[in-house]
Design a protein around this motif. Structure first.
Motif, PDB file in Angstrom:
ATOM      1  N   ILE A 123      82.242  81.164  10.454  1.00 18.55           N
ATOM      2  CA  ILE A 123      82.048  79.818   9.904  1.00 18.55           C
ATOM      3  C   ILE A 123      81.821  78.789  10.999  1.00 18.55           C
ATOM      4  O   ILE A 123      80.891  77.971  10.936  1.00 18.55           O
ATOM      5  N   GLU A 124      82.671  78.799  12.014  1.00 19.90           N
ATOM      6  CA  GLU A 124      82.546  77.807  13.080  1.00 19.90           C
ATOM      7  C   GLU A 124      81.208  77.933  13.807  1.00 19.90           C
ATOM      8  O   GLU A 124      80.559  76.917  14.121  1.00 19.90           O
ATOM      9  N   THR A 125      80.768  79.147  14.046  1.00 23.13           N
ATOM     10  CA  THR A 125      79.503  79.374  14.751  1.00 23.13           C
ATOM     11  C   THR A 125      78.327  78.801  13.976  1.00 23.13           C
ATOM     12  O   THR A 125      77.485  78.075  14.529  1.00 23.13           O
ATOM     13  N   ILE A 126      78.252  79.113  12.690  1.00 28.48           N
ATOM     14  CA  ILE A 126      77.145  78.642  11.854  1.00 28.48           C
ATOM     15  C   ILE A 126      77.177  77.127  11.726  1.00 28.48           C
ATOM     16  O   ILE A 126      76.135  76.449  11.802  1.00 28.48           O
ATOM     17  N   ALA A 127      78.368  76.563  11.530  1.00 27.65           N
ATOM     18  CA  ALA A 127      78.498  75.115  11.362  1.00 27.65           C
ATOM     19  C   ALA A 127      78.101  74.362  12.629  1.00 27.65           C
ATOM     20  O   ALA A 127      77.391  73.352  12.582  1.00 27.65           O
ATOM     21  N   LYS A 128      78.570  74.829  13.785  1.00 31.12           N
ATOM     22  CA  LYS A 128      78.235  74.172  15.048  1.00 31.12           C
ATOM     23  C   LYS A 128      76.723  74.162  15.274  1.00 31.12           C
ATOM     24  O   LYS A 128      76.147  73.143  15.700  1.00 31.12           O
ATOM     25  N   ALA A 129      76.090  75.283  14.997  1.00 30.57           N
ATOM     26  CA  ALA A 129      74.642  75.369  15.199  1.00 30.57           C
ATOM     27  C   ALA A 129      73.907  74.413  14.262  1.00 30.57           C
ATOM     28  O   ALA A 129      72.920  73.785  14.651  1.00 30.57           O
ATOM     29  N   GLY A 130      74.389  74.293  13.033  1.00 31.77           N
ATOM     30  CA  GLY A 130      73.762  73.382  12.080  1.00 31.77           C
ATOM     31  C   GLY A 130      73.812  71.937  12.546  1.00 31.77           C
ATOM     32  O   GLY A 130      72.815  71.200  12.481  1.00 31.77           O
ATOM     33  N   ILE A 131      74.971  71.514  13.026  1.00 30.80           N
ATOM     34  CA  ILE A 131      75.116  70.151  13.535  1.00 30.80           C
ATOM     35  C   ILE A 131      74.237  69.959  14.769  1.00 30.80           C
ATOM     36  O   ILE A 131      73.592  68.920  14.951  1.00 30.80           O
ATOM     37  N   ALA A 132      74.163  70.972  15.633  1.00 26.82           N
ATOM     38  CA  ALA A 132      73.382  70.873  16.867  1.00 26.82           C
ATOM     39  C   ALA A 132      71.899  70.667  16.591  1.00 26.82           C
ATOM     40  O   ALA A 132      71.218  69.958  17.348  1.00 26.82           O
ATOM     41  N   VAL A 133      71.383  71.275  15.526  1.00 26.47           N
ATOM     42  CA  VAL A 133      69.952  71.113  15.222  1.00 26.47           C
ATOM     43  C   VAL A 133      69.686  69.881  14.369  1.00 26.47           C
ATOM     44  O   VAL A 133      68.541  69.590  14.039  1.00 26.47           O
ATOM     45  N   GLY A 134      70.735  69.136  13.998  1.00 28.61           N
ATOM     46  CA  GLY A 134      70.528  67.848  13.351  1.00 28.61           C
ATOM     47  C   GLY A 134      70.544  67.841  11.844  1.00 28.61           C
ATOM     48  O   GLY A 134      69.969  66.937  11.218  1.00 28.61           O
ATOM     49  N   VAL A 135      71.196  68.808  11.215  1.00 28.72           N
ATOM     50  CA  VAL A 135      71.275  68.812   9.754  1.00 28.72           C
ATOM     51  C   VAL A 135      71.981  67.542   9.270  1.00 28.72           C
ATOM     52  O   VAL A 135      72.836  66.982   9.957  1.00 28.72           O
ATOM     53  N   ASP A 136      71.590  67.060   8.095  1.00 25.76           N
ATOM     54  CA  ASP A 136      72.159  65.811   7.568  1.00 25.76           C
ATOM     55  C   ASP A 136      73.568  65.989   7.018  1.00 25.76           C
ATOM     56  O   ASP A 136      74.417  65.102   7.153  1.00 25.76           O
ATOM     57  N   GLY A 137      73.806  67.130   6.373  1.00 28.60           N
ATOM     58  CA  GLY A 137      75.093  67.354   5.736  1.00 28.60           C
ATOM     59  C   GLY A 137      75.548  68.789   5.874  1.00 28.60           C
ATOM     60  O   GLY A 137      74.756  69.698   6.158  1.00 28.60           O
ATOM     61  N   ILE A 138      76.837  68.989   5.675  1.00 26.27           N
ATOM     62  CA  ILE A 138      77.449  70.325   5.744  1.00 26.27           C
ATOM     63  C   ILE A 138      78.164  70.587   4.416  1.00 26.27           C
ATOM     64  O   ILE A 138      78.819  69.706   3.861  1.00 26.27           O
ATOM     65  N   PHE A 139      78.052  71.824   3.941  1.00 26.72           N
ATOM     66  CA  PHE A 139      78.703  72.276   2.714  1.00 26.72           C
ATOM     67  C   PHE A 139      79.646  73.412   3.096  1.00 26.72           C
ATOM     68  O   PHE A 139      79.216  74.399   3.707  1.00 26.72           O
ATOM     69  N   ILE A 140      80.926  73.270   2.760  1.00 25.46           N
ATOM     70  CA  ILE A 140      81.908  74.304   3.085  1.00 25.46           C
ATOM     71  C   ILE A 140      82.884  74.469   1.921  1.00 25.46           C
ATOM     72  O   ILE A 140      83.446  73.481   1.443  1.00 25.46           O
ATOM     73  N   GLU A 141      83.072  75.698   1.484  1.00 22.93           N
ATOM     74  CA  GLU A 141      84.099  75.957   0.486  1.00 22.93           C
ATOM     75  C   GLU A 141      85.394  76.321   1.196  1.00 22.93           C
ATOM     76  O   GLU A 141      85.396  77.060   2.190  1.00 22.93           O
ATOM     77  N   THR A 142      86.506  75.788   0.668  1.00 25.95           N
ATOM     78  CA  THR A 142      87.794  75.962   1.323  1.00 25.95           C
ATOM     79  C   THR A 142      88.899  76.135   0.298  1.00 25.95           C
ATOM     80  O   THR A 142      88.761  75.714  -0.863  1.00 25.95           O
ATOM     81  N   HIS A 143      89.996  76.725   0.729  1.00 24.97           N
ATOM     82  CA  HIS A 143      91.102  77.041  -0.180  1.00 24.97           C
ATOM     83  C   HIS A 143      92.358  77.215   0.667  1.00 24.97           C
ATOM     84  O   HIS A 143      92.273  77.639   1.825  1.00 24.97           O
ATOM     85  N   PHE A 144      93.518  76.876   0.108  1.00 25.12           N
ATOM     86  CA  PHE A 144      94.757  77.060   0.865  1.00 25.12           C
ATOM     87  C   PHE A 144      95.233  78.504   0.843  1.00 25.12           C
ATOM     88  O   PHE A 144      96.145  78.877   1.576  1.00 25.12           O
ATOM     89  N   ASP A 145      94.598  79.351   0.016  1.00 26.79           N
ATOM     90  CA  ASP A 145      94.948  80.772  -0.044  1.00 26.79           C
ATOM     91  C   ASP A 145      93.702  81.585  -0.386  1.00 26.79           C
ATOM     92  O   ASP A 145      93.591  82.114  -1.494  1.00 26.79           O
ATOM     93  N   PRO A 146      92.742  81.668   0.525  1.00 28.40           N
ATOM     94  CA  PRO A 146      91.485  82.357   0.219  1.00 28.40           C
ATOM     95  C   PRO A 146      91.649  83.780  -0.284  1.00 28.40           C
ATOM     96  O   PRO A 146      90.880  84.238  -1.139  1.00 28.40           O
TER      97      PRO A 146
END
Length: 272
Positions: A216-239
């Protein structure tokens, strides 16, 4: 579209990316409120424009015995309560033309699932509600072809449309993100990167989708680096015990640390 057109959205002058985040599915009021409260605290602290995400039903599960929801109206009322309680916009996905008008009474953004993004009647039904429309790029579609889905919304006199890349099929049971598609799609719409769905490993023999949350961190960092406008992430306290897509969700405990890193990368990108 301008993200300032999303009702109730905050921190739009911060220079940050915007965020769509929450659980895959609304499993109940307590869990949804707990996740929303945590995310709002993080995004307020880091000045990230935020839209709470939760599916009111899951109509696209692999197996017929998979969890599909707690009841349409019940889940939609929980989304409305989150919006009213925390003064935050909400997004949910729809699967039928009838869903569009119903969900539009409760949420601010209607999301078209990737498998359905070429269904003209569904896209038009969403656009005609006047709500913001988030078009998920089909796993089978090129970034260039999403221009036509966007045009369907625009032709309904609705300018509030965004597209979300959620990965491209790589063989039968894996997905990749082609970051070249982000600037391509930005030519005609605000563009979001769906980090967690891009890490799905679908079509497993057990009928349960796998995933790679360790990336997750790898994909997200790369997205921000190339200038994407927004990020979508699903999250849960007990995946591990989530009722849908637990295999590729980010544990809520790790959310703030990841957002802090992404904000720092965004600040660096903005400095160039």
């Amino acid at each position: 579209m301008n993200i300032q057109d999303i009702p109730q959205i905050k921190h739009t002058n911060s220079g940050n990316f915007f965020l769509l985040a929450g659980p895959c599915a609304i499993e109940g009021e307590e869990m949804a409120m707990q996740i929303a409260e945590k995310l709002i605290g993080i995004t307020d602290k880091l000045q990230i424009p935020f839209v709470f995400k939760g599916s009111f039903k899951k109509a696209n599960r692999s197996r017929i015995d998979s969890f599909s929801g707690i009841g349409d109206e019940k889940a939609l009322k929980i989304l409305r309560k989150i919006s009213e309680t925390f003064d935050v916009p909400t997004v949910t996905d729809i699967h039928t033309n009838e869903d569009a008008a119903m969900a539009a009474q409760y949420v601010d953004v209607l999301q078209i699932p990737a498998f359905l993004v070429r269904q003209t009647d569904l896209v038009v039904a969403a656009a005609n509600t006047g709500r913001v429309v988030n078009l998920k790029k089909g796993q089978f579609m090129s970034p260039e072809s999403m221009k036509h889905a966007v045009q369907k919304v625009l032709d309904c006199n609705n300018q509030n449309v965004m597209v979300t890349d959620r990965g491209t099929m790589f063989g039968y049971q894996d997905m990749i993100v082609d970051y070249r598609g982000i600037p391509t799609m930005q030519q005609y719409a605000t563009t979001v990167l769906d980090v967690t769905h891009s890490l799905q490993q679908p079509n497993q023999m057990a009928g349960v989708t796998g995933g790679r949350p360790d990336m997750i961190e790898t994909i997200a960092k790369a997205g921000i680096a190339v200038g994407v406008d927004g990020i979508f992430i699903e999250t849960h306290f007990d995946p591990a015990n989530a009722k849908s897509d637990g295999a590729n969700m980010l544990h809520l405990d790790y959310f703030e640390a990841l957002m802090t890193k992404l904000v720092a990368i965004r600040k660096t990108v903005n400095s160039f």
